[in-house]
Design a protein around this motif. Structure first.
Motif, mmCIF file in Angstrom:
data_model
loop_
_atom_site.group_PDB
_atom_site.id
_atom_site.type_symbol
_atom_site.label_atom_id
_atom_site.label_comp_id
_atom_site.label_asym_id
_atom_site.label_seq_id
_atom_site.Cartn_x
_atom_site.Cartn_y
_atom_site.Cartn_z
ATOM 1 N N ARG A 65 0.819 -1.206 0.000
ATOM 2 C CA ARG A 65 0.000 0.000 0.000
ATOM 3 C C ARG A 65 0.854 1.259 0.000
ATOM 4 O O ARG A 65 1.984 1.270 0.483
ATOM 5 C CB ARG A 65 -0.921 0.028 1.228
ATOM 6 C CG ARG A 65 -1.770 -1.221 1.382
ATOM 7 C CD ARG A 65 -2.619 -1.147 2.615
ATOM 8 N NE ARG A 65 -3.428 -2.354 2.773
ATOM 9 C CZ ARG A 65 -4.351 -2.518 3.704
ATOM 10 N NH1 ARG A 65 -4.583 -1.555 4.574
ATOM 11 N NH2 ARG A 65 -5.052 -3.633 3.775
ATOM 12 N N ILE A 67 -0.075 4.981 1.518
ATOM 13 C CA ILE A 67 -1.077 5.677 2.321
ATOM 14 C C ILE A 67 -0.752 7.161 2.321
ATOM 15 O O ILE A 67 0.394 7.556 2.585
ATOM 16 C CB ILE A 67 -1.115 5.130 3.755
ATOM 17 C CG1 ILE A 67 -1.316 3.612 3.735
ATOM 18 C CG2 ILE A 67 -2.228 5.792 4.551
ATOM 19 C CD1 ILE A 67 -1.225 2.960 5.089
ATOM 20 N N THR A 80 -5.858 5.380 1.268
ATOM 21 C CA THR A 80 -5.018 4.233 0.940
ATOM 22 C C THR A 80 -5.095 3.924 -0.553
ATOM 23 O O THR A 80 -6.182 3.814 -1.123
ATOM 24 C CB THR A 80 -5.441 2.994 1.742
ATOM 25 O OG1 THR A 80 -5.350 3.289 3.138
ATOM 26 C CG2 THR A 80 -4.547 1.810 1.417
#
Length: 521
Positions: A65, A67, A80
């Motif tokens: 991910r 973020i 996200t």
């Protein structure tokens, strides 16, 4: 004869330097970052990047991910981006903060819209994981580096590859654009080399630097004349305009240095004092000043440091750790320069005009300081004298010394003894004492004769005291005990001085050999 109250000058108490080194303004500045806001990620925080536009959002890359956190409220759950098949790498903002670019374990470089998080472009030419991706200064191109030992230059608008840069023999893990030219880039790889490229000249490197260890990060200085590389347990500072000459090697870490950042506005008092920050697998983040590259501050973290970032206004310091911890610290009083890029313009405050209808009109100027050319009329104030000052003014030297000893302040006693010696009254102050009058003076000698700042004066006082009372030694058991204690204290200090002299003799040839080796003799 007595002095008039207005003619007598108070005893000036001597001031000494503090025993311990006080914390510097630099250390205080970095310690003003508050208790960290800790956020646990799903994997090691491999990269942190701050947007260059207010409010300076930060992109945190961890696991699969990227973020995006709000720079004004980093403790709030961020947006996200999870459009990755496997591990994500190197999530970075474009300079205007509208787009985000990131590489992946599958080798695909993706460009996202920072607001909607939708995929705008995908570049699929890399055959191995892409560990580094950066936007160009023109906002229309992206440079990526991969484990397939190549770096590639992409056109965002058309989604095509413009240039392929071959020259490294191992994984490409770092890249940085020169502030002087949007076409000049530096890439670092695990082949220990840093290559400098001019994209206008094709895929041939214009300069090569040998770092001596796998390169983890590379950063240009704001002027573009210098660059710093990280790899192994040291940093190297290079003179780019001087043909790639090595200026400094900084061996201040125990393990591999993983990340470098330059703070454009950081400093204890001035925005003209940039600093260099570096994080390492030994868990330390160290701050270097850029004149002699001396470490001015260091912070210890509970896990290896993988990444770090500092916001353009130096308000937020973010550090990513190998255990998945993201630590964000906010400065209590950030140093912000009005009109800095990306910052909102300060509002002009209305200032009320002072007139006779306002009370402040009649008290104006009372708190102003006098200029160098102003004539100052000093108010005559009667000095508040201490007991020893009153006795000293009346030439009662013995009683003045007793009053100074009663304060139990060594600075006061030493200052008074120096004043008595200057007046020629030291002998009169020491003479004519009984056992009761000798004990406070001997106790002071026993306690402070070993202090280096007082030793010379108190040793002379002790010699004069022994010469004066040598014939009556043994008459008072209490005085004899204090004399023996004084003898033991002096013997102890002499023993310590002898040990220090031996230690200095042992260290001197070692230091001389070290200096000779450093000078290449």
């Amino acid at each position: 004869m007595e002095y008039e109250p207005n003619d007598y000058q108070k005893l000036q108490i001597r001031r000494y330097a503090p025993r311990s080194i006080r914390e510097t303004a630099e250390g205080k500045y970095w310690r003003h970052f508050k208790t960290p806001i800790v956020s646990k990620q799903f994997g090691a925080v491999s990269h942190i990047d701050f947007c260059q536009q207010y409010p300076f959002d930060l992109a945190v890359t961890a696991s699969t991910r990227v973020i995006l956190y709000n720079g004004r409220a980093p403790n709030v759950v961020g947006r996200t981006i999870s459009r990755f098949k496997d591990v994500a790498y190197s999530g970075c903002f474009r300079s205007d903060g509208r787009l985000v670019v990131a590489g992946g374990q599958d080798g695909i470089v993706q460009v996202f819209d920072a607001n909607s998080r939708s995929v705008l472009r995908q570049f699929k030419a890399h055959k191995r994981p892409t560990r580094v991706a950066r936007f160009g200064a023109d906002k229309l191109h992206v440079l990526s580096g991969s484990d397939d030992v190549t770096a590639r230059w992409w056109d965002v608008s058309s989604g095509t590859q413009v240039l392929r840069l071959d020259g490294h023999r191992d994984y490409v893990r770092a890249a940085a654009g020169s502030p002087n030219s949007p076409d000049v880039w530096a890439t670092g790889a695990y082949d220990h080399c840093v290559k400098l490229w001019d994209l206008r000249a094709g895929n041939s490197a214009i300069l090569g630097l040998d770092h001596g260890a796998p390169v983890e990060d590379v950063v240009f200085f704001p002027t573009g004349a210098l660059a710093v590389t990280a790899g192994g347990n040291y940093l190297c500072v290079w003179d780019i305009l001087g043909g790639g000459r090595l200026l400094k090697r900084l061996d201040n870490f125990q393990k591999t240095v993983t990340c470098i950042r330059l703070s454009p506005l950081a400093g204890p008092e001035s925005a003209a004092a940039p600093r260099m920050l570096a994080g390492s697998l030994d868990g330390h983040v160290k701050i270097f000043e850029l004149d002699s590259f001396r470490v001015t501050h260091a912070s210890k973290y509970p896990a290896p440091v993988m990444s770090l970032g500092l916001s353009p206004d130096c308000r937020l310091l973010a550090v990513g750790l190998a255990d998945g911890t993201l630590s964000v610290r906010k400065h209590a009083r950030p140093k912000v320069v009005p009109g800095a890029p990306g910052l909102p313009k300060p509002e002009r405050k209305y200032q009320r005009r002072l007139t006779a209808a306002n009370y402040r009109y009649f008290i104006r100027g009372q708190s102003s300081r006098a200029a160098a050319t102003d004539f100052r009329v000093l108010r005559q104030r009667q000095a508040r004298l201490q007991p020893y000052d009153k006795l000293l003014r009346r030439f009662r030297y013995r009683e003045a010394l007793d009053a100074a000893l009663a304060t139990r302040q060594p600075q006061v006693v030493v200052s008074l003894l120096e004043e008595l010696a200057a007046r020629g009254g030291l002998v009169a102050a020491l003479a004519g004492r009984n056992a009761e009058g000798l004990r406070p003076l001997l106790r002071h000698l026993v306690k402070y004769i070993g202090e280096p700042r007082y030793t010379k004066l108190l040793s002379n006082v002790g010699h004069r005291l022994l010469d004066t009372y040598a014939e009556v030694v043994g008459a008072s058991p209490a005085v004899d005990r204090l004399l023996r204690a004084l003898h033991n204290r002096i013997a102890e200090e002499l023993g310590v001085m002898g040990q220090l002299a031996q230690l200095a003799g042992v260290l001197e040839p070692l230091l001389a050999a070290s200096l000779a080796a450093g000078a290449g003799i």
